[in-house]
Motif scaffolding. Structure first.
Motif, PDB file in Angstrom:
ATOM      1  N   UNK A 513      16.209  -2.999   3.349  1.00 21.98           N
ATOM      2  CA  UNK A 513      15.255  -2.044   3.923  1.00 21.98           C
ATOM      3  C   UNK A 513      13.846  -2.632   4.098  1.00 21.98           C
ATOM      4  N   UNK A 514      13.432  -2.777   5.337  1.00 22.98           N
ATOM      5  CA  UNK A 514      12.174  -3.385   5.813  1.00 22.98           C
ATOM      6  C   UNK A 514      12.206  -4.904   5.786  1.00 22.98           C
ATOM      7  N   UNK A 515      13.368  -5.478   5.493  1.00 19.48           N
ATOM      8  CA  UNK A 515      13.653  -6.914   5.627  1.00 19.48           C
ATOM      9  C   UNK A 515      12.578  -7.748   4.938  1.00 19.48           C
ATOM     10  N   UNK A 516      12.001  -8.741   5.621  1.00 21.97           N
ATOM     11  CA  UNK A 516      11.051  -9.626   4.953  1.00 21.97           C
ATOM     12  C   UNK A 516       9.713  -8.952   4.691  1.00 21.97           C
ATOM     13  N   UNK A 582       1.710  -3.144   9.012  1.00 19.79           N
ATOM     14  CA  UNK A 582       2.221  -2.897  10.352  1.00 19.79           C
ATOM     15  C   UNK A 582       3.241  -3.987  10.676  1.00 19.79           C
ATOM     16  N   UNK A 583       4.415  -3.569  11.140  1.00 17.51           N
ATOM     17  CA  UNK A 583       5.447  -4.539  11.504  1.00 17.51           C
ATOM     18  C   UNK A 583       6.373  -3.916  12.533  1.00 17.51           C
ATOM     19  N   UNK A 584       7.500  -4.570  12.820  1.00 17.00           N
ATOM     20  CA  UNK A 584       8.359  -4.132  13.918  1.00 17.00           C
ATOM     21  C   UNK A 584       8.770  -2.672  13.807  1.00 17.00           C
ATOM     22  N   UNK A 585       8.931  -2.167  12.579  1.00 15.30           N
ATOM     23  CA  UNK A 585       9.463  -0.823  12.385  1.00 15.30           C
ATOM     24  C   UNK A 585       8.403   0.259  12.485  1.00 15.30           C
ATOM     25  N   UNK A 586       7.153  -0.086  12.228  1.00 16.60           N
ATOM     26  CA  UNK A 586       6.122   0.948  12.260  1.00 16.60           C
ATOM     27  C   UNK A 586       4.903   0.582  11.447  1.00 16.60           C
ATOM     28  N   UNK A 688       8.167   1.543   2.713  1.00 18.14           N
ATOM     29  CA  UNK A 688       8.458   0.630   1.602  1.00 18.14           C
ATOM     30  C   UNK A 688       7.433  -0.497   1.396  1.00 18.14           C
ATOM     31  N   UNK A 689       7.071  -1.273   2.419  1.00 12.91           N
ATOM     32  CA  UNK A 689       6.227  -2.456   2.180  1.00 12.91           C
ATOM     33  C   UNK A 689       4.871  -2.207   1.519  1.00 12.91           C
TER      34      UNK A 689
END
Length: 717
Positions: A513-516, A582-586, A688-689
Motif C-alpha cells: 500500500x503506497x509502494x515506495x 504528493x505522489x502518483x496516488x494523490x 499512509x506515507x
C-alpha cells in the motif's frame, strides 16, 4: 462489435425482450448495445423491460468502497438512487479491458468523468425516447428516480418501458453532465451496500468459494527462499485418511519460480496432516547463509555509490555550502508483510481445454486477459477458455495484484479431474508471500549564506521492483518506482538531485500500500524537519517558505495549520509533528500530536489530524475510513516488528511474531477533505506515507530525540 458501430444502439429482433446495455468503449467513449448483442461487449448498465436496473462494478471490492462508489458515478447521472439498482461485480470479461483492476488508488480518479458520461448518455437517450413517443421536445422532459417525466402533463414512463425505443438511438458523444450543486449521491455520505452483506455473512470472499465435488490442497514450499526441490517421499502422506494424491506444482512470482508439493485430499484437515507427513530434501543453493542483518550492512555500504540519477535540477554538484550550513542523514525502513485478513486461496477446475477459477484478485483482467503478461501464457489455456469468478477481497493492499497463487492452484488442478481448492495457512501467507522490501535513504541539504535552502539530495538504496518482475532487467536504467515522489514534491528548491542505488536481492518483493512512498516519504519529510530545525524555523512555516507559488501542497499545509491550531503552544513533553506527501496516488498531509513520558521514556499518540486533497469526493465517509485504514497500516509498519530473514528463511510466521496494531493502540483520527475541484486524486494510499514522518517529527518536538530507523519501540524512546 466493430469500430464503426461502437457508438450505436443495435436493434434487438425480439423487441419485447429488449434490455438496454450501456458501457464505455476501450477508448473511453460511451457506447450502447442491446442485451442480445452483449456477448462481445459487457456494458455498465442493464435496464430490463420490467424496470429492474443493474449497474456493473469493474473495480474489485477489497474494503475500499468501490462496490458503492463506482456505480454511484453512473447512478448519479442516470437519475436513479442506489436503492433502486442491483450492483454486480465483473469477472474479467475482456470487453472491459484493464478497467477491471483495483490498484494505485486509481478507481475513482481514473473513472470519474467517463463513468458519469455513461450515466448521462443513457439518461439522454431515455429522455429522447420518451419525448419522441409523446411527440414533444426533449427539453420539456426530465428524468427522475428511474422514470422520464413530461413537465407540462406529468406523464411518466419507466426506464424499462423506454428501453426498446432507446436502443434505436445514437449515443451522445458528449452528454451534458450535471452541475455538482445538483448532486444527490456524489459527495454525500451514502451507505455502502457491501457492508450489510458482510455484516450478515452474505458476502462471498475468495476463501468462501465452494464448488460441487471440490477437493482441497495444501502446499509445502521450501522454507529457505530460493530453494530447489531435490526429492520427496510421500509414502506416509498417502496413508493419511482422506489424502487422494500428491503432486508437484510451480508458482511464478515476477521472475521467480518456485516448486511446491501439493497434498490433495477430500478435506482440508487431511491435506494439512498429509503435508506434515511429507519427507522432502531441498537444495538451498547457499541461500541458507542469507540474513537480514548482513543485508542491511550491505545497503549501508552501497550508499557510497553515486547510483542512477533520477532528477538533477539546477547545479547541486557545483553549489558549495560550508560544513556549518550542511546536514546529512541516513534513514532505514524494513521489509513488511501485507497481512491481509483473508488468507490466500484459489479454486481451479480444468475440463479439457477450459479453465474455471474461483478466487479473489485485484486484477481480474490479468487472469482472463489476452496480453503477454496475463495468466494464459503461463498456464497454457487460451484466454477465451478461461472463466473467472472473482469474489469480494478480504484485504488486498497490493498482495493480490499478483497471480502467483492462482498459477499455483491451476498447476495443481491440471493434474486431477476435479475442482481443487488450494488454501494457504496464515503461516504460508506470512512466510511465502512477497513483501515490501527494505529501503534506505541518504539525504543531504545545504543552506546559502543568507539562510535559504540551496541544495537537497535524496538517494534511495534498495532492491528494484522492476528487476523483481522482469527478466532480463536493464540495470543501466533507473527504476522509477524506487524513486517515486521524491522528485515530485512541490517544494521550490533551486538545486535538487534524486537518485537510486540498486541492490541485489533474491527474495520476491511486491507493491505494498503506497509502494515506495511508504518508505521514502518517511525519510524525505523527516529530513525536511531536520532542515527546519537547522534553520531555526517552525517546521510548518519552513515548509510554507518553500512554497511561494499556489499549489495543492500549500493549500493542504494551510488547512492543517488552521484545523490543528498549530501556533497554539502544546505544553511540556507534548509535541506536534507534520508531514505532507504528493505522489502518483494523490496528496495528503498529517499532523500527529504526542505526549512523552520522561520517566518511562514512552510516547503516547494522542491524535492524528489528516487533510487529504481529492479535487472531487464521491463518498466522504468512505474517504475517512480509507485514511484511517492507511494510518493504522502506517502505525503498524512504524512500531511493530517487520519481516526479517535468518538462515535464509522468513523468521516471522503469524500475528504473534508479526503483529498489527490493535484497536486499543489506535489514536483519535480526524479527517478533513479538500474537494474544491481541480485534479482528481486517489484515496486508498495517500493516507499512509505522511503518518510515520509526522509521528517521528512529533516525537522529536516532544522529546528532542530524533528517530531515523523503522520500526522502533514506542515504549522505549
Amino acid at each position: 462489435m466493430n469500430q464503426s458501430n461502437r457508438r450505436n444502439f443495435i436493434k434487438n429482433a425480439s423487441g419485447a425482450s429488449m434490455a438496454l446495455w450501456l458501457g464505455l468503449s476501450l477508448d473511453g467513449k460511451a457506447q450502447v448495445v442491446s442485451a442480445s448483442q452483449a456477448v462481445n461487449f459487457t456494458p455498465y448498465i442493464l435496464i430490463e423491460p420490467g424496470g429492474a436496473i443493474t449497474i456493473f462494478n469493474t473495480k474489485p471490492e477489497m474494503g475500499q468502497g468501490t462496490f458503492q462508489s463506482i456505480p454511484a458515478l453512473i447512478a448519479e447521472e442516470l437519475e436513479v438512487s442506489l436503492s433502486q439498482i442491483t450492483i454486480k461485480n465483473t469477472n474479467g470479461e475482456k470487453e472491459f479491458g484493464f478497467g477491471q483492476a483495483a490498484g494505485g488508488s486509481e478507481s475513482i480518479r481514473g473513472s470519474y468523468n467517463d463513468l458519469r458520461k455513461v450515466g448521462a448518455a443513457a439518461k439522454e437517450m431515455l429522455v429522447k425516447a420518451a419525448s419522441t413517443r409523446w411527440g414533444v421536445a426533449a427539453d420539456t422532459c426530465f428524468a427522475e428516480n428511474g422514470t422520464v417525466i413530461h413537465k407540462a402533463t406529468n406523464k411518466k414512463f419507466t426506464y424499462g418501458e423506454l428501453a426498446a425505443e432507446a436502443a434505436k438511438l445514437i449515443t451522445p458523444k458528449e452528454p451534458q453532465l450535471k452541475n455538482p450543486k445538483e448532486f444527490k449521491i456524489i459527495g454525500k455520505n451514502e451507505k455502502r451496500p457491501d457492508i450489510l452483506l458482510k455484516v450478515a455473512g452474505k458476502a462471498e470472499f475468495g476463501i468462501d468459494a465452494e464448488v460441487p465435488g471440490m477437493l482441497y490442497a495444501s502446499v509445502e514450499r521450501g522454507a529457505v527462499v530460493g530453494s530447489v526441490l531435490k526429492s520427496f517421499d510421500d509414502t506416509a502422506t498417502l496413508k493419511v485418511p482422506g489424502v487422494v494424491k500428491v503432486v508437484t506444482t510451480e508458482r511464478l512470482m515476477g521472475k521467480y519460480r518456485a516448486t511446491g508439493i501439493a497434498v490433495i485430499a477430500t478435506n482440508y484437515w487431511a491435506a494439512v496432516q498429509g503435508r506434515k507427513a511429507l519427507k522432502i530434501i531441498w537444495d538451498t543453493k547457499g541461500n541458507e547463509k542469507f540474513n537480514t542483518a548482513d543485508y542491511e550492512k550491505k545497503l549501508r555500504l552501497l550508499a557510497k555509490e553515486q547510483g542512477l540519477i533520477d532528477k538533477n535540477i539546477g547545479a547541486v554538484d557545483s553549489v558549495v555550502t560550508d560544513a556549518v550550513n550542511t546536514i546529512e542523514a541516513f534513514y532505514e525502513t524494513p521489509m513488511v508483510a501485507h497481512h491481509t485478513m483473508e488468507p490466500i486461496s484459489c479454486v481451479a477446475q480444468v475440463k479439457g481445454d477450459e479453465l474455471e477459477i474461483w478466487t479473489s484478485t485485484q486484477v481480474p483482467i490479468a487472469v482472463t486477459g489476452s496480453d503477454a503478461d496475463s495468466l494464459h501464457k503461463e498456464v497454457g489455456f487460451k484466454p477465451e477458455n478461461i472463466k473467472l469468478h472473482n469474489k469480494f477481497i478480504g484485504g488486498g493492499f497490493g498482495r493480490r495484484l499478483y497471480t502467483d497463487y492462482i498459477i499455483e492452484a491451476v498447476n495443481v488442478a491440471k493434474q486431477i479431474d476435479k475442482p481443487v481448492k488450494v488454501i494457504w495457512t496464515r503461516e504460508d501467507t506470512t512466510q511465502f508471500s512477497p513483501h515490501r522490501p527494505m529501503t534506505f535513504s541518504q539525504l543531504k541539504g545545504g543552506f546559502s549564506s543568507n539562510g535559504a535552502l540551496a541544495t537537497f539530495q535524496h538517494k534511495v538504496i534498495g532492491p528494484s521492483y522492476f528487476e523483481a518482475m522482469a527478466d532480463p532487467y536493464d540495470k543501466t536504467k533507473i527504476d522509477p518506482i524506487m524513486v517515486e515522489g521524491i522528485g515530485e514534491q512541490e517544494y521550490e528548491i533551486p538545486n535538487l538531485k534524486t537518485s537510486f542505488v540498486r541492490a541485489d536481492y533474491h527474495v520476491p518483493i511486491a507493491a505494498w500500500r503506497s509502494v515506495t512512498s511508504s518508505t521514502v516519504a518517511f525519510a524525505h519529510e523527516c529530513f525536511i524537519d531536520e532542515l527546519a530545525h537547522k534553520a531555526k524555523k517552525d517546521p510548518l512555516d519552513f515548509r510554507l517558505s518553500l512554497l511561494t507559488k499556489p499549489s495543492d501542497t500549500k493549500r493542504v499545509l494551510q488547512k492543517l495549520k488552521e484545523v490543528t491550531a498549530w501556533d497554539t503552544p502544546m505544553g511540556k513533553n507534548k509535541g506536534r509533528g507534520i508531514a505532507v506527501w504528493k505522489f502518483f496516488a494523490g496528496l495528503c498531509g498529517q499532523v500527529v500530536e504526542v505526549t512523552y513520558n520522561e520517566t518511562e521514556k514512552a510516547i503516547k499518540i494522542n491524535k492524528v489530524i489528516a487533510v487529504i486533497d481529492l479535487g472531487e469526493v464521491v463518498n466522504p465517509d468512505t474517504v475517512k475510513a480509507q485514511i484511517e485504514g492507511g494510518i493504522v497500516m502506517a502505525l503498524t509498519a512504524a512500531i511493530k516488528p517487520g519481516i526479517t530473514l535468518e538462515g535464509g528463511m522468513i523468521k516471522q510466521k503469524n500475528f504473534n511474531d508479526s503483529p498489527v496494531a490493535r484497536i486499543n493502540e489506535i489514536p483519535l483520527i480526524e479527517v478533513h477533505i479538500l474537494a474544491e475541484g481541480g485534479t482528481i486524486k486517489g484515496v486508498g494510499e495517500p493516507g499512509l506515507p505522511p503518518f510515520a514522518p509526522a509521528l517521528v517529527n512529533a516525537i522529536f518536538a516532544a522529546s528532542g530525540k530524533r528517530i531515523r530507523k523503522l520500526p522502533f519501540d514506542i515504549d522505549k524512546i
